[in-house]
Motif scaffolding. Structure first.
Motif, PDB file in Angstrom:
ATOM      1  N   GLU A   1      51.153  14.889 -22.176  1.00 21.20           N
ATOM      2  CA  GLU A   1      50.620  14.120 -23.295  1.00 21.20           C
ATOM      3  C   GLU A   1      51.359  14.485 -24.573  1.00 21.20           C
TER       4      GLU A   1
ATOM      5  N   MET B   1      56.686   1.319 -23.898  1.00 21.03           N
ATOM      6  CA  MET B   1      55.310   1.331 -23.387  1.00 21.03           C
ATOM      7  C   MET B   1      55.179   0.568 -22.064  1.00 21.03           C
TER       8      MET B   1
ATOM      9  N   PRO C   1      54.425   1.591 -19.051  1.00 18.72           N
ATOM     10  CA  PRO C   1      53.227   1.897 -18.245  1.00 18.72           C
ATOM     11  C   PRO C   1      51.968   1.179 -18.735  1.00 18.72           C
ATOM     12  N   ALA C   2      51.964   0.772 -20.003  1.00 17.98           N
ATOM     13  CA  ALA C   2      50.823   0.045 -20.563  1.00 17.98           C
ATOM     14  C   ALA C   2      51.037  -1.468 -20.473  1.00 17.98           C
ATOM     15  N   GLY C   3      52.089  -1.904 -19.761  1.00 20.84           N
ATOM     16  CA  GLY C   3      52.364  -3.316 -19.603  1.00 20.84           C
ATOM     17  C   GLY C   3      53.106  -3.937 -20.776  1.00 20.84           C
TER      18      GLY C   3
ATOM     19  N   GLY D   1      48.378   5.376 -25.585  1.00 18.33           N
ATOM     20  CA  GLY D   1      48.558   4.689 -24.314  1.00 18.33           C
ATOM     21  C   GLY D   1      49.691   5.287 -23.510  1.00 18.33           C
ATOM     22  N   GLY D   2      50.062   4.594 -22.451  1.00 17.11           N
ATOM     23  CA  GLY D   2      51.123   5.061 -21.572  1.00 17.11           C
ATOM     24  C   GLY D   2      52.505   4.753 -22.123  1.00 17.11           C
ATOM     25  N   TRP D   3      53.399   5.717 -22.044  1.00 15.28           N
ATOM     26  CA  TRP D   3      54.775   5.584 -22.504  1.00 15.28           C
ATOM     27  C   TRP D   3      55.721   6.002 -21.391  1.00 15.28           C
TER      28      TRP D   3
ATOM     29  N   THR E   1      56.873   9.243 -17.213  1.00 10.40           N
ATOM     30  CA  THR E   1      55.747   8.632 -17.922  1.00 10.40           C
ATOM     31  C   THR E   1      54.835   9.712 -18.469  1.00 10.40           C
TER      32      THR E   1
ATOM     33  N   LYS F   1      51.370  10.168 -21.634  1.00 17.88           N
ATOM     34  CA  LYS F   1      50.339   9.481 -22.394  1.00 17.88           C
ATOM     35  C   LYS F   1      50.377   9.953 -23.836  1.00 17.88           C
TER      36      LYS F   1
ATOM     37  N   THR G   1      48.181  10.277 -27.172  1.00 19.20           N
ATOM     38  CA  THR G   1      46.771  10.343 -27.527  1.00 19.20           C
ATOM     39  C   THR G   1      46.617  10.371 -29.050  1.00 19.20           C
TER      40      THR G   1
END
Length: 135
Positions: A41, A75, A77-79, A108-110, A130, A132, A134
């Motif tokens: 993270e 991003m 992983p977050a679509g 989110g996910g990076w 990947t 996250k 926060t």
């Protein structure tokens, strides 16, 4: 005569040992190395630091002095693969640790994508890691 034969035998053994060492290193490739995230993270920040370790999987040892010539953070992983952030390499004082400063604008996910050249290897080491972000 006996000394001459011993010298030749010793020379032949040295050549055989040298060849076997070079053959084993010739089979090394990009798949023998991997980047590992140091932290899963990171804090949302304009100056977030993401650190990775480059490891030789055969020995488990960190790999110093690799040349990271491509880096991207987005991003995916977050679509939102199109949402990329600025990233720049930072100096590191630890062997085999590579640090990057990035603008992580939202939680989110990076995904961190890296490409590097390892001293003495022909292939390029590529990795996608990947993590996250926060708040």
């Amino acid at each position: 005569m006996l000394i001459f034969r011993s010298t030749r035998a010793l020379g032949a053994a040295f050549v055989a040992l040298s060849l076997s060492a070079s053959v084993s290193s010739a089979f090394a490739g990009a798949s023998d190395y991997e980047f590992q995230l140091l932290q899963p993270e990171a804090q949302v920040s304009n100056d977030a630091v993401v650190a990775v370790r480059l490891v030789d999987k055969r020995s488990g040892k960190p790999v110093p002095d690799a040349v990271v010539f491509a880096s991207r953070i987005d991003m995916a992983p977050a679509g939102m693969a199109g949402m990329a952030a600025p990233i720049e390499a930072m100096p590191s004082t630890e062997t085999g640790i590579y640090r990057f400063k990035a603008r992580l604008a939202m939680a989110g996910g990076w995904r961190l994508s890296l490409a590097a050249k390892v001293q003495g290897e022909m292939e390029t080491v590529q990795s996608q890691l990947t993590f996250k972000a926060t708040p």
